[in-house]
Design a protein around this motif. Structure first.
Motif, short mmCIF file in Angstrom:
data_model
loop_
_atom_site.label_atom_id
_atom_site.label_comp_id
_atom_site.label_asym_id
_atom_site.label_seq_id
_atom_site.Cartn_x
_atom_site.Cartn_y
_atom_site.Cartn_z
N LEU A 147 0.64 -1.29 0.05
CA LEU A 147 -0.05 0.13 0.03
C LEU A 147 1.04 1.22 -0.16
O LEU A 147 0.45 2.35 -0.24
CB LEU A 147 -0.96 0.13 1.09
N ASP A 148 2.14 1.12 0.40
CA ASP A 148 3.08 2.32 0.42
C ASP A 148 3.47 2.56 -1.07
O ASP A 148 4.46 3.48 -1.05
CB ASP A 148 3.92 2.11 1.34
N TYR A 149 3.40 1.88 -2.06
CA TYR A 149 3.86 2.23 -3.32
C TYR A 149 2.97 2.19 -4.42
O TYR A 149 1.60 2.09 -4.19
CB TYR A 149 4.51 0.67 -3.72
N ILE A 150 3.37 2.79 -5.51
CA ILE A 150 2.36 3.19 -6.61
C ILE A 150 3.17 2.59 -7.94
O ILE A 150 4.35 2.25 -7.91
CB ILE A 150 2.28 4.63 -6.85
N SER A 151 2.44 2.59 -8.77
CA SER A 151 2.87 2.22 -10.05
C SER A 151 3.34 2.75 -11.05
O SER A 151 3.30 4.04 -10.81
CB SER A 151 1.53 1.41 -10.87
N VAL A 152 4.06 2.36 -11.88
CA VAL A 152 4.82 3.45 -13.15
C VAL A 152 3.65 4.36 -13.70
O VAL A 152 3.59 5.73 -13.77
CB VAL A 152 5.46 2.69 -14.13
N GLU A 153 2.58 3.76 -13.95
CA GLU A 153 1.41 4.56 -14.58
C GLU A 153 0.93 5.63 -13.48
O GLU A 153 0.54 6.84 -14.02
CB GLU A 153 0.21 3.58 -15.05
N TRP B 242 3.25 12.91 -11.61
CA TRP B 242 4.46 13.65 -12.04
C TRP B 242 4.51 14.35 -13.43
O TRP B 242 5.32 15.11 -13.81
CB TRP B 242 5.71 12.96 -11.90
N GLU B 243 3.35 13.87 -14.20
CA GLU B 243 3.14 14.27 -15.62
C GLU B 243 4.37 14.25 -16.49
O GLU B 243 4.65 15.27 -17.34
CB GLU B 243 2.66 16.08 -15.59
N ILE B 244 4.69 13.00 -16.40
CA ILE B 244 5.75 12.63 -17.49
C ILE B 244 5.38 11.28 -17.95
O ILE B 244 4.76 10.38 -17.37
CB ILE B 244 7.24 12.69 -16.82
N SER B 245 6.08 10.78 -19.13
CA SER B 245 5.83 9.56 -19.76
C SER B 245 5.95 8.23 -18.80
O SER B 245 7.00 8.33 -17.86
CB SER B 245 6.46 9.39 -20.92
N LYS B 246 5.38 7.23 -19.17
CA LYS B 246 5.59 5.91 -18.30
C LYS B 246 7.11 5.61 -18.79
O LYS B 246 7.79 4.96 -17.88
CB LYS B 246 4.62 4.89 -18.75
N ALA C 17 7.69 -5.44 -13.75
CA ALA C 17 7.00 -4.18 -13.13
C ALA C 17 7.89 -3.52 -12.00
O ALA C 17 8.64 -3.89 -11.16
CB ALA C 17 5.65 -4.45 -12.49
N TRP C 18 7.75 -2.18 -11.91
CA TRP C 18 8.33 -1.34 -10.70
C TRP C 18 7.24 -0.83 -9.93
O TRP C 18 6.10 -0.36 -10.14
CB TRP C 18 9.15 0.00 -11.42
#
Length: 61
Positions: A2-8, A14-18, A39-40
């Motif tokens: 729960l303390d992590y988010i996906s690349v997407e 951050w409004e930058i590309s995947k 996956a990251w």
């Protein structure tokens, strides 16, 4: 997890590309990013890395 988010999610935040997020992870420029297979996982509170291509983010010489 729960303390992590996906690349997407980081891309939206951050409004930058995947793809750019993936490269930043590969270059160890996002502290705490962990790879699981293909996956990251990025910490929710990780700051957006500075873009070295922009003049205001570069160190003065």
């Amino acid at each position: 997890m729960l303390d992590y988010i996906s690349v997407e999610q980081a891309s939206d935040k951050w409004e930058i590309s995947k793809r750019r997020i993936q490269k930043l992870c590969e270059e160890n420029r996002i502290d705490g990013a962990v790879r699981f297979g293909r996956a990251w996982a990025i910490p929710k509170d990780a700051p957006k890395p500075a873009d070295g291509r922009l003049k205001e983010n570069r160190k003065k010489e």
